[in-house]
Design a protein around this motif. Structure first.
Motif, PDB file in Angstrom:
ATOM      1  N   LEU A   1      13.920  -1.045  39.007  1.00  0.00           N
ATOM      2  CA  LEU A   1      13.358  -0.103  38.020  1.00  0.00           C
ATOM      3  C   LEU A   1      14.256   0.305  36.918  1.00  0.00           C
ATOM      4  O   LEU A   1      15.452   0.667  37.263  1.00  0.00           O
ATOM      5  CB  LEU A   1      13.023   1.293  38.819  1.00  0.00           C
ATOM      6  CG  LEU A   1      12.494   2.406  37.798  1.00  0.00           C
ATOM      7  CD1 LEU A   1      11.020   2.176  37.807  1.00  0.00           C
ATOM      8  CD2 LEU A   1      12.372   3.653  38.601  1.00  0.00           C
ATOM      9  N   GLU A   2      13.809   0.287  35.722  1.00  0.00           N
ATOM     10  CA  GLU A   2      14.675   0.484  34.607  1.00  0.00           C
ATOM     11  C   GLU A   2      14.494   2.061  34.267  1.00  0.00           C
ATOM     12  O   GLU A   2      13.527   2.590  34.402  1.00  0.00           O
ATOM     13  CB  GLU A   2      14.275  -0.066  33.300  1.00  0.00           C
ATOM     14  CG  GLU A   2      14.958   0.114  32.173  1.00  0.00           C
ATOM     15  CD  GLU A   2      14.687  -0.936  31.140  1.00  0.00           C
ATOM     16  OE1 GLU A   2      14.521  -0.421  29.709  1.00  0.00           O
ATOM     17  OE2 GLU A   2      14.461  -2.053  31.304  1.00  0.00           O
ATOM     18  N   THR A   3      15.786   2.781  34.112  1.00  0.00           N
ATOM     19  CA  THR A   3      15.568   4.176  33.845  1.00  0.00           C
ATOM     20  C   THR A   3      16.288   4.614  32.374  1.00  0.00           C
ATOM     21  O   THR A   3      17.053   3.907  32.195  1.00  0.00           O
ATOM     22  CB  THR A   3      16.395   4.817  34.955  1.00  0.00           C
ATOM     23  OG1 THR A   3      17.823   4.377  35.128  1.00  0.00           O
ATOM     24  CG2 THR A   3      15.704   4.932  36.192  1.00  0.00           C
ATOM     25  N   ALA A   4      15.529   5.300  31.792  1.00  0.00           N
ATOM     26  CA  ALA A   4      16.079   5.731  30.288  1.00  0.00           C
ATOM     27  C   ALA A   4      16.080   7.421  30.162  1.00  0.00           C
ATOM     28  O   ALA A   4      14.834   7.734  30.794  1.00  0.00           O
ATOM     29  CB  ALA A   4      15.395   4.948  29.232  1.00  0.00           C
ATOM     30  N   LEU A   5      16.943   7.716  29.337  1.00  0.00           N
ATOM     31  CA  LEU A   5      16.748   9.107  28.679  1.00  0.00           C
ATOM     32  C   LEU A   5      16.662   9.103  27.420  1.00  0.00           C
ATOM     33  O   LEU A   5      17.597   8.682  26.844  1.00  0.00           O
ATOM     34  CB  LEU A   5      17.818  10.062  29.508  1.00  0.00           C
ATOM     35  CG  LEU A   5      17.363  10.192  30.973  1.00  0.00           C
ATOM     36  CD1 LEU A   5      18.854  11.011  31.375  1.00  0.00           C
ATOM     37  CD2 LEU A   5      16.145  11.141  31.262  1.00  0.00           C
ATOM     38  N   ALA A   6      15.752   9.944  26.596  1.00  0.00           N
ATOM     39  CA  ALA A   6      16.023  10.039  25.048  1.00  0.00           C
ATOM     40  C   ALA A   6      16.343  11.458  24.796  1.00  0.00           C
ATOM     41  O   ALA A   6      15.565  12.260  25.196  1.00  0.00           O
ATOM     42  CB  ALA A   6      14.651   9.698  24.492  1.00  0.00           C
TER      43      ALA A   6
ATOM     44  N   TYR B   1      21.855   1.360  16.766  1.00  0.00           N
ATOM     45  CA  TYR B   1      22.090   0.049  17.287  1.00  0.00           C
ATOM     46  C   TYR B   1      23.716  -0.029  17.472  1.00  0.00           C
ATOM     47  O   TYR B   1      24.249  -0.429  18.294  1.00  0.00           O
ATOM     48  CB  TYR B   1      21.585  -1.229  16.692  1.00  0.00           C
ATOM     49  CG  TYR B   1      21.837  -2.561  17.395  1.00  0.00           C
ATOM     50  CD1 TYR B   1      20.970  -2.763  18.652  1.00  0.00           C
ATOM     51  CD2 TYR B   1      22.951  -3.339  17.132  1.00  0.00           C
ATOM     52  CE1 TYR B   1      21.344  -3.841  19.149  1.00  0.00           C
ATOM     53  CE2 TYR B   1      23.300  -4.570  17.786  1.00  0.00           C
ATOM     54  CZ  TYR B   1      22.524  -4.760  18.775  1.00  0.00           C
ATOM     55  OH  TYR B   1      22.769  -5.949  19.731  1.00  0.00           O
ATOM     56  N   ALA B   2      24.494   0.162  16.215  1.00  0.00           N
ATOM     57  CA  ALA B   2      25.923   0.128  16.301  1.00  0.00           C
ATOM     58  C   ALA B   2      26.832   1.148  17.456  1.00  0.00           C
ATOM     59  O   ALA B   2      27.650   0.642  17.948  1.00  0.00           O
ATOM     60  CB  ALA B   2      26.503   0.334  14.998  1.00  0.00           C
ATOM     61  N   ALA B   3      25.909   2.094  17.694  1.00  0.00           N
ATOM     62  CA  ALA B   3      26.475   3.019  18.665  1.00  0.00           C
ATOM     63  C   ALA B   3      25.991   2.788  20.078  1.00  0.00           C
ATOM     64  O   ALA B   3      26.856   3.148  21.038  1.00  0.00           O
ATOM     65  CB  ALA B   3      25.983   4.483  18.384  1.00  0.00           C
TER      66      ALA B   3
ATOM     67  N   HIS C   1      19.655   1.225  22.187  1.00  0.00           N
ATOM     68  CA  HIS C   1      19.088  -0.130  22.034  1.00  0.00           C
ATOM     69  C   HIS C   1      17.372   0.098  22.432  1.00  0.00           C
ATOM     70  O   HIS C   1      16.560  -0.729  22.564  1.00  0.00           O
ATOM     71  CB  HIS C   1      19.373  -1.235  23.146  1.00  0.00           C
ATOM     72  CG  HIS C   1      20.677  -1.778  22.793  1.00  0.00           C
ATOM     73  ND1 HIS C   1      21.445  -2.231  23.808  1.00  0.00           N
ATOM     74  CD2 HIS C   1      21.506  -1.564  21.832  1.00  0.00           C
ATOM     75  CE1 HIS C   1      22.543  -2.633  23.226  1.00  0.00           C
ATOM     76  NE2 HIS C   1      22.625  -2.156  22.076  1.00  0.00           N
ATOM     77  N   HIS C   2      17.028   1.283  22.672  1.00  0.00           N
ATOM     78  CA  HIS C   2      15.575   1.765  22.536  1.00  0.00           C
ATOM     79  C   HIS C   2      15.293   2.960  21.813  1.00  0.00           C
ATOM     80  O   HIS C   2      16.117   3.976  21.715  1.00  0.00           O
ATOM     81  CB  HIS C   2      15.196   2.162  24.132  1.00  0.00           C
ATOM     82  CG  HIS C   2      15.181   0.976  24.943  1.00  0.00           C
ATOM     83  ND1 HIS C   2      16.411   0.331  25.441  1.00  0.00           N
ATOM     84  CD2 HIS C   2      14.421   0.299  25.478  1.00  0.00           C
ATOM     85  CE1 HIS C   2      16.172  -0.544  26.215  1.00  0.00           C
ATOM     86  NE2 HIS C   2      14.829  -0.735  26.304  1.00  0.00           N
ATOM     87  N   VAL C   3      13.999   3.071  20.985  1.00  0.00           N
ATOM     88  CA  VAL C   3      13.776   4.303  20.159  1.00  0.00           C
ATOM     89  C   VAL C   3      12.161   4.595  20.395  1.00  0.00           C
ATOM     90  O   VAL C   3      11.731   3.658  20.672  1.00  0.00           O
ATOM     91  CB  VAL C   3      14.083   4.055  18.875  1.00  0.00           C
ATOM     92  CG1 VAL C   3      13.617   2.928  18.349  1.00  0.00           C
ATOM     93  CG2 VAL C   3      14.123   5.260  17.948  1.00  0.00           C
ATOM     94  N   ILE C   4      12.033   5.782  20.601  1.00  0.00           N
ATOM     95  CA  ILE C   4      10.763   6.235  20.953  1.00  0.00           C
ATOM     96  C   ILE C   4       9.945   6.453  19.292  1.00  0.00           C
ATOM     97  O   ILE C   4      10.645   7.324  18.614  1.00  0.00           O
ATOM     98  CB  ILE C   4      10.573   7.809  21.527  1.00  0.00           C
ATOM     99  CG1 ILE C   4      11.108   7.604  22.928  1.00  0.00           C
ATOM    100  CG2 ILE C   4       8.926   8.110  21.530  1.00  0.00           C
ATOM    101  CD1 ILE C   4      10.934   8.807  23.555  1.00  0.00           C
TER     102      ILE C   4
ATOM    103  N   GLY D   1      17.577  -4.731  15.819  1.00  0.00           N
ATOM    104  CA  GLY D   1      17.825  -4.892  17.385  1.00  0.00           C
ATOM    105  C   GLY D   1      17.765  -4.038  18.368  1.00  0.00           C
ATOM    106  O   GLY D   1      17.828  -4.281  19.657  1.00  0.00           O
ATOM    107  N   ILE D   2      16.710  -2.998  18.072  1.00  0.00           N
ATOM    108  CA  ILE D   2      16.464  -2.076  18.966  1.00  0.00           C
ATOM    109  C   ILE D   2      14.786  -2.085  19.449  1.00  0.00           C
ATOM    110  O   ILE D   2      14.017  -2.561  18.522  1.00  0.00           O
ATOM    111  CB  ILE D   2      16.488  -0.555  17.986  1.00  0.00           C
ATOM    112  CG1 ILE D   2      17.927  -0.173  17.742  1.00  0.00           C
ATOM    113  CG2 ILE D   2      15.754   0.449  19.200  1.00  0.00           C
ATOM    114  CD1 ILE D   2      17.959   0.881  17.172  1.00  0.00           C
ATOM    115  N   CYS D   3      14.554  -1.907  20.759  1.00  0.00           N
ATOM    116  CA  CYS D   3      13.327  -1.988  21.308  1.00  0.00           C
ATOM    117  C   CYS D   3      12.522  -0.675  21.064  1.00  0.00           C
ATOM    118  O   CYS D   3      12.789   0.297  21.714  1.00  0.00           O
ATOM    119  CB  CYS D   3      13.318  -2.530  22.823  1.00  0.00           C
ATOM    120  SG  CYS D   3      14.221  -4.198  23.056  1.00  0.00           S
ATOM    121  N   PRO D   4      11.546  -0.807  20.360  1.00  0.00           N
ATOM    122  CA  PRO D   4      10.643   0.392  19.984  1.00  0.00           C
ATOM    123  C   PRO D   4       9.805   0.713  21.357  1.00  0.00           C
ATOM    124  O   PRO D   4       9.190  -0.218  21.850  1.00  0.00           O
ATOM    125  CB  PRO D   4       9.900   0.287  18.781  1.00  0.00           C
ATOM    126  CG  PRO D   4       9.872  -1.309  18.586  1.00  0.00           C
ATOM    127  CD  PRO D   4      11.071  -1.775  19.375  1.00  0.00           C
TER     128      PRO D   4
END
Length: 251
Positions: free
Chosen positions: A36-41, A84-86, A89-92, A120-123
């Motif tokens: 499972l992939e987990t992410a926090l924005a 991306y430089a920071a 790799h994901h943005v809402i 290079g960021i996955c929206p």
């Protein structure tokens, strides 16, 4: 197979210190990324500190928004290239609050999607529906129109980098979640639309999430549906114990 994902959207909540402490509390109790992939924005001011706190864990840190230009005189906006430089790799993009409160339309969101992919960021692209549309049985047309407009002009290769979040406006923050069968129908129609827009490979590979009043009580039913590949969580992601219940829903 599509790897499922549970993503938390904190919106304009938590200080930098609170964000870091949250990450530290959950980072050792997450399922493996292969399962499972987990992410926090979080807010832009906290992203770098959250990345540092998440090192060595499967947790991914995402941005809540970005602009469609990489640099220039755009005070208050965030460059996708800088994100991306920071290490982001994901943005809402296209959240209903951005559409309603900040008057973002599909044309602007389309430009942001293309800029994010180029950087290079996955929206994670949000598409919604209104209660009025639901009541008048026009939900199908509304959701499909969003996808057609937001992804207009993308190549199939670009489209493969997009994750979509189906979020009925009436369910966001209301405590009233869509029935699992309603949520599945919306996600299924989105997948069919992707097949028509691009090809069956894109339709099969794209992860489609449901968002709107997700809780530990309803997540397992949602995740059991064949076209729901994960959830985008708002309020329930603000408490570390609740977030861990969500990501460990199979335990």
């Amino acid at each position: 197979m599509r790897t499922p994902i549970v993503a938390g959207n904190w919106k304009m909540n938590k200080t930098v210190a609170e964000s870091v402490e949250f990450v530290r509390q959950i980072k050792t109790a997450l399922p493996p990324a292969t399962q499972l992939e987990t992410a926090l924005a979080g807010q832009p001011i906290a992203l770098t500190a959250m990345l540092e706190a998440a090192q060595g864990s499967p947790l991914k840190i995402a941005a809540e928004n970005c602009y469609y230009q990489t640099s220039g005189p755009y005070t208050g906006e965030t460059s996708p290239t800088a994100l991306y430089a920071a290490g982001i790799h994901h943005v809402i993009l296209g959240h209903s609050e951005r559409r309603q409160l900040f008057h973002e339309d599909d044309q602007l969101i389309n430009r942001k999607i293309k800029a994010a992919i180029a950087a290079g960021i996955c929206p994670i692209v949000c598409c919604d529906e209104t209660m009025g549309r639901l009541i008048t049985s026009q939900r199908v047309e509304w959701v499909v129109a969003r996808i057609l407009d937001d992804l207009k002009g993308l190549t199939a290769q670009q489209a493969e980098q997009v994750t979509i979040a189906y979020e009925p406006t009436w369910a966001i923050g209301s405590g009233e979640s869509a029935d699992p069968s309603q949520a599945e129908e919306g996600c299924y129609l989105i997948r069919q639309t992707l097949g028509h827009m691009f090809n069956e490979t894109v339709a099969r590979q794209t992860r489609i999430l449901y968002g709107g009043s997700i809780t530990p009580d309803n997540i397992k039913q949602m995740m059991a549906k064949p076209d729901i590949d994960g959830v985008l969580v708002g309020g329930a992601s603000l408490d570390p114990r609740t977030f861990l219940e969500l990501v460990n829903f199979n335990d």
